[in-house]
Enzyme design. Structure first.
Site, short mmCIF file in Angstrom:
data_model
loop_
_atom_site.label_atom_id
_atom_site.label_comp_id
_atom_site.label_asym_id
_atom_site.label_seq_id
_atom_site.Cartn_x
_atom_site.Cartn_y
_atom_site.Cartn_z
N LYS A 49 0.95 -0.92 0.23
CA LYS A 49 0.18 0.00 0.18
C LYS A 49 0.97 1.23 -0.09
CE LYS A 49 -1.85 -1.14 3.91
NZ LYS A 49 -1.48 -2.59 4.32
N ARG A 99 -1.00 -9.34 12.86
CA ARG A 99 -1.43 -8.48 12.10
C ARG A 99 -2.17 -8.88 10.81
NH1 ARG A 99 4.08 -5.63 10.65
NH2 ARG A 99 3.05 -4.19 9.27
N ARG A 148 11.67 -6.01 5.61
CA ARG A 148 11.84 -4.60 5.92
C ARG A 148 12.14 -4.38 7.48
NH1 ARG A 148 6.08 -1.01 5.32
NH2 ARG A 148 5.58 -2.50 6.83
N ARG A 157 -9.92 0.70 8.15
CA ARG A 157 -9.64 -0.80 8.51
C ARG A 157 -10.37 -1.46 9.03
NH1 ARG A 157 -3.49 0.45 8.27
NH2 ARG A 157 -2.46 -1.75 8.63
N ARG A 189 11.24 -0.66 12.53
CA ARG A 189 9.64 -0.74 13.08
C ARG A 189 9.79 -2.12 13.68
NH1 ARG A 189 5.08 0.53 8.42
NH2 ARG A 189 4.11 -1.01 9.71
P1 B4P Z 1 3.66 -1.95 2.33
O1 B4P Z 1 2.34 -2.86 2.22
O2 B4P Z 1 3.48 -0.66 1.70
O3 B4P Z 1 3.30 -1.77 3.90
P2 B4P Z 1 2.45 -0.52 4.79
O4 B4P Z 1 1.80 0.34 3.93
O5 B4P Z 1 3.65 -0.18 5.89
O6 B4P Z 1 1.38 -1.35 5.48
P3 B4P Z 1 1.21 -1.93 6.84
O7 B4P Z 1 -0.10 -2.25 7.12
O8 B4P Z 1 2.23 -2.84 7.13
O9 B4P Z 1 1.31 -0.84 8.06
P4 B4P Z 1 0.60 0.59 8.15
O10 B4P Z 1 1.53 1.70 8.43
O11 B4P Z 1 -0.62 0.78 7.35
O12 B4P Z 1 5.02 -2.70 2.39
C1 B4P Z 1 5.56 -3.68 2.89
C2 B4P Z 1 7.04 -3.99 2.38
O13 B4P Z 1 6.89 -4.61 1.29
C3 B4P Z 1 7.71 -2.85 2.27
O14 B4P Z 1 9.09 -3.10 2.69
C4 B4P Z 1 8.06 -2.89 0.60
O15 B4P Z 1 9.13 -2.31 0.23
C5 B4P Z 1 7.71 -4.28 0.13
N1 B4P Z 1 7.11 -4.38 -1.06
C6 B4P Z 1 6.09 -3.55 -1.51
N2 B4P Z 1 5.69 -3.83 -2.76
C7 B4P Z 1 6.50 -5.14 -3.08
C8 B4P Z 1 6.65 -5.95 -4.34
N3 B4P Z 1 6.01 -5.85 -5.44
N4 B4P Z 1 7.79 -6.61 -4.38
C9 B4P Z 1 8.57 -6.91 -3.18
N5 B4P Z 1 8.56 -6.25 -1.89
C10 B4P Z 1 7.54 -5.18 -2.00
O16 B4P Z 1 -0.05 0.23 9.93
C11 B4P Z 1 0.87 0.04 11.03
C12 B4P Z 1 0.16 -0.26 12.19
O17 B4P Z 1 -0.72 0.98 12.34
C13 B4P Z 1 -1.15 -1.43 12.15
O18 B4P Z 1 -0.87 -2.61 12.60
C14 B4P Z 1 -2.17 -0.48 13.18
O19 B4P Z 1 -1.54 -1.03 14.40
C15 B4P Z 1 -1.87 0.76 13.16
N6 B4P Z 1 -2.90 1.45 11.94
C16 B4P Z 1 -2.73 2.05 10.97
N7 B4P Z 1 -3.78 2.47 10.52
C17 B4P Z 1 -4.79 2.09 11.19
C18 B4P Z 1 -6.39 2.34 10.98
N8 B4P Z 1 -6.73 2.66 10.14
N9 B4P Z 1 -6.94 1.69 12.11
C19 B4P Z 1 -6.34 1.33 13.25
N10 B4P Z 1 -5.18 1.09 13.38
C20 B4P Z 1 -4.25 1.63 12.31
#
Ligand code: B4P
Length: 190
Positions: free
Chosen positions: A14, A146, A128, A89, A134
């Site tokens: 994302k 998660r 990552r 979410r 993180r």
């Molecule tokens: P991403 O999937 O981009 O990770 P993210 O956006 O950080 O999502 P995530 O769900 O983990 O965290 P968020 O901050 O929303 O990428 C992951 C990795 O994959 C990266 O290292 C990237 O380089 C790699 N990658 C991507 N595409 C690739 C490809 N094609 N090939 C290979 N590698 C690739 O949330 C974190 C925490 O915050 C949650 O657990 C929760 O506790 C809280 N939170 C956030 N939003 C919330 C909400 N709306 N409600 C309640 N809690 C919330």
């Protein structure tokens, strides 16, 4: 106005794809994960409360996240559109977002759902975790939690948006460029 919800399990890409969409379409980026991590870095009371949930792979309470998004939307009235990354979410968050956007007559245009198999999600997050600092990316059991929380609380949102004909599944496996091209095709059809 283009309002995109970028959806998918932890590690689906994302945040990665949001960067490309912002550049291509001139949208404002609202990532609740980034906003919460900023609060933690600044040691605010909100950040300290959120950290307890995030470190365990749990969702932060709806009231906290909805309040944060409301403030950001109200502060960015001149936006060409938004990309919502990691929000909503839960069904309660989706209903709150609909209410906020409908008040302005600018509803969600579509929900783009990145689909990635579990083994790949775990591998990406652990990878990552080696460099990001993180804590939620460094522990197998937190990652597992998660993904379970996603399946239980977040996945039902597919039906929520499908009922409005706004759910678009996107294959999230492959190179970042391939996935970006698939997203672009889906956005063209909105
Ligand atoms: P991403 O999937 O981009 O990770 P993210 O956006 O950080 O999502 P995530 O769900 O983990 O965290 P968020 O901050 O929303 O990428 C992951 C990795 O994959 C990266 O290292 C990237 O380089 C790699 N990658 C991507 N595409 C690739 C490809 N094609 N090939 C290979 N590698 C690739 O949330 C974190 C925490 O915050 C949650 O657990 C929760 O506790 C809280 N939170 C956030 N939003 C919330 C909400 N709306 N409600 C309640 N809690 C919330």
């Amino acid at each position: 106005m283009l309002n995109l919800v970028l959806f998918g399990p932890p590690g689906a890409g994302k945040g990665t794809q949001a960067e490309f969409l912002i550049e291509s379409y001139g949208l404002n980026h609202l990532s609740t994960g980034d906003l919460l991590r900023n609060e933690i870095a600044a040691s605010t009371p909100l950040g300290m409360e959120a950290k307890r949930y995030m470190d365990n792979g749990e969702l932060v309470p709806d009231s906290v996240v909805i309040g944060m998004i409301k403030n950001k939307l109200e502060a960015q009235t001149d936006a060409a559109g938004f990309i919502f990354d990691g929000f909503p979410r839960t069904v309660a968050q989706a209903e709150a977002l609909d209410q906020l956007l409908n008040e302005n007559g600018t509803p969600v245009s579509g929900m783009l759902s990145l689909e990635v198999v579990k083994e790949e999600l775990v591998a990406r997050l652990l990878n990552r975790g080696k460099t990001s600092g993180r804590s939620d990316d460094q522990d197998d059991s937190v990652i597992e939690n998660r993904i379970n929380v996603y399946n239980e609380k977040t996945l039902p949102l597919k039906n929520y948006y499908a009922a409005q004909n706004k759910h678009f599944g996107i294959n999230g496996m492959g190179s970042i460029e391939e996935i970006a091209a698939r997203l672009k095709e889906a956005i063209k059809a909105l």
